[in-house]
Design a protein around this motif. Structure first.
Motif, PDB file in Angstrom:
ATOM      1  N   GLN A 191       0.825  -1.202   0.000  1.00 23.66           N
ATOM      2  CA  GLN A 191       0.000   0.000   0.000  1.00 23.66           C
ATOM      3  C   GLN A 191       0.865   1.261   0.000  1.00 23.66           C
ATOM      4  O   GLN A 191       0.563   2.228  -0.706  1.00 23.66           O
ATOM      5  CB  GLN A 191      -0.924  -0.006   1.229  1.00 23.66           C
ATOM      6  CG  GLN A 191      -2.048  -1.033   1.136  1.00 23.66           C
ATOM      7  CD  GLN A 191      -2.902  -1.081   2.384  1.00 23.66           C
ATOM      8  OE1 GLN A 191      -2.404  -0.928   3.498  1.00 23.66           O
ATOM      9  NE2 GLN A 191      -4.200  -1.299   2.199  1.00 23.66           N
ATOM     10  N   VAL A 213       0.947   4.232  -2.861  1.00 22.93           N
ATOM     11  CA  VAL A 213       0.794   5.658  -2.567  1.00 22.93           C
ATOM     12  C   VAL A 213       1.978   6.445  -3.108  1.00 22.93           C
ATOM     13  O   VAL A 213       1.826   7.533  -3.680  1.00 22.93           O
ATOM     14  CB  VAL A 213       0.642   5.880  -1.043  1.00 22.93           C
ATOM     15  CG1 VAL A 213       0.690   7.372  -0.714  1.00 22.93           C
ATOM     16  CG2 VAL A 213      -0.667   5.273  -0.548  1.00 22.93           C
ATOM     17  N   ARG A 228      -3.985   2.893  -4.940  1.00 23.87           N
ATOM     18  CA  ARG A 228      -3.721   2.204  -3.673  1.00 23.87           C
ATOM     19  C   ARG A 228      -4.678   1.031  -3.520  1.00 23.87           C
ATOM     20  O   ARG A 228      -5.883   1.169  -3.729  1.00 23.87           O
ATOM     21  CB  ARG A 228      -3.913   3.160  -2.500  1.00 23.87           C
ATOM     22  CG  ARG A 228      -3.666   2.538  -1.127  1.00 23.87           C
ATOM     23  CD  ARG A 228      -3.929   3.573  -0.046  1.00 23.87           C
ATOM     24  NE  ARG A 228      -3.663   3.056   1.290  1.00 23.87           N
ATOM     25  CZ  ARG A 228      -4.538   2.364   2.011  1.00 23.87           C
ATOM     26  NH1 ARG A 228      -5.741   2.093   1.513  1.00 23.87           N
ATOM     27  NH2 ARG A 228      -4.214   1.939   3.234  1.00 23.87           N
TER      28      ARG A 228
END
Length: 419
Positions: A88, A92, A101
């Motif tokens: 994740q 980002v 994401r």
């Protein structure tokens, strides 16, 4: 061997993929799909895979780790939260390149959680609000995924929900019935309900009452569908408002589940002759014909049941007239025989057409113009059942006067005898 595999460089075929001009790190990709992992889980060998990929691997009967080739001690899948957070963070960091994401996956339902929620929902010492909260959570879990439904839909769960659905607290009973709509009862479970007059009355109340939610009515209809004895079908079908409630489900706009369950309930009740006249009066024939086009996109048996219901209703007083009250009814029945229609669906469509076009040359011509002859010939030549063959031959004979050259086609005994 495991250490050797882990120490190897990625093979050429597994080189980092390009995603929006960004290379996905090798260790962020599932070894099975070679795609970015969305829900990384670790198996007993210590190897991590994307949940969907390893579940598919195990579902096909494999009992080994795809990378280590070692037998799995068990099939427990442990979420790899650390790797998921790293993925994740990477997403980002690269969102300026169009990388989205990955969402945090919801934990799947597990039997322990289901048992806890059921015990809370069925316990009389909890408040109504607490019991409702447990049922709402159980229903939410079932809605999240088919896998959750499979975990939740056990005999123990359904039996407890049925007990709650026929309890004294109406609000809790409604919530249980709404949950049952997602976990249809088996024939045996429905039979146990039909043997209790008090429970049959509750089902009738739900189906016939406007104050109940659509989910609760779907749940009640799903239980009614499972009634197998003619006596039980006659009994509940004779209660005012029940058949009308099923017809309302079929007429429900934007809710295919309601339509499908309503059709199944009507089919079940119409197997009892006494309910057919009531169904015609309630508008069942028109409702089913109007929604028939949508049922082709549902489960395989939905269109079959719809056509069988129409055929049954056309045999009784007023059924044929009710069907003909729907614009394009003949063409709808012919269309139901075409494409990927099953043998049973084609058989029931032919049976319904025999009743609908019989005695009317104009309707016979309409059926011929819609292409029924081609469908009948395909049906007869495909090696269908003897019963389906008889219906097809009967309809071909009826259509004789409407054919361009009747003497050389449908009226020919030699032609029909060939099939």
């Amino acid at each position: 061997m495991r250490g050797e595999l882990r120490g190897r460089r990625p093979p050429a075929s597994a080189a980092p993929l390009d995603l929006a001009a960004v290379q996905i790190p090798y260790h962020f990709r599932c070894p099975i799909s070679l795609e970015l992992m969305h829900d990384p889980v670790t198996v007993s060998t210590g190897q991590t895979y994307d949940r969907a990929s390893i579940e598919s691997w195990l579902a096909t009967g494999n009992a080994t780790c795809p990378v280590a080739r070692a037998p799995l001690a068990d099939f427990t899948l442990i979420p790899n939260h650390t790797l998921r957070r790293l993925i994740q963070q990477w997403c980002v960091a690269h969102r300026s390149h169009g990388v989205e994401r990955i969402p945090t996956p919801k934990p799947p339902a597990d039997p322990a959680t289901v048992r806890f929620l059921l015990s809370r929902a069925s316990a009389a010492d909890f408040t109504a609000d607490e019991r409702l909260a447990a049922l709402h959570r159980l229903r939410a879990l079932a809605r999240e995924s088919e896998k959750n439904c499979a975990v939740i839909s056990t005999h123990e769960t359904r039996a407890m929900l049925i007990e709650i659905a026929f309890g004294r607290d109406i609000d809790v009973a409604v919530a249980a019935m709404e949950t049952l709509a997602m976990l249809p009862a088996t024939d045996a479970e429905s039979g146990a309900v039909s043997a209790r007059p008090d429970r049959v009355e509750r089902l009738a109340e739900v189906l016939a009452g406007d104050r109940w939610s659509i989910e609760a009515r779907i749940g009640a209809a799903a239980v009614v569908e499972g009634f197998r004895s003619a006596e039980a079908r006659e009994m509940i079908g004779a209660i005012p408002g029940v058949i009308e409630g099923l017809v309302e489900l079929v007429n429900e706009k934007g809710n295919l589940m309601a339509v499908r369950v309503g059709v199944r309930g009507l089919f079940s009740l119409c197997l009892a002759k006494g309910n057919r006249g009531r169904s015609v009066e309630a508008g069942a024939a028109e409702a089913v014909v109007r929604r028939m086009g949508e049922l082709g996109f549902g489960g395989r048996g939905d269109l079959e049941r719809a056509l069988a219901t129409v055929e049954l209703l056309c045999r009784g007083d007023g059924g044929r007239e009710a069907v003909l009250g729907v614009d394009g009814a003949v063409a709808t029945l012919v269309t139901a025989m075409a494409g990927k229609s099953t043998e049973r669906a084609a058989e029931h469509a032919a049976g319904a057409l025999v009743a609908v076009v019989g005695g009317s040359e104009a309707l016979q011509k309409e059926a011929v113009a819609a292409g029924v002859v081609t469908q009948l010939l395909l049906m007869v030549q495909s090696g269908c059942s003897e019963r389906a063959r008889r219906k097809a031959q009967m309809l071909l004979k009826l259509l004789g006067p409407a054919l361009p050259v009747p003497d050389s086609f449908a009226n020919s005994d030699d032609f029909l005898r060939h099939y």
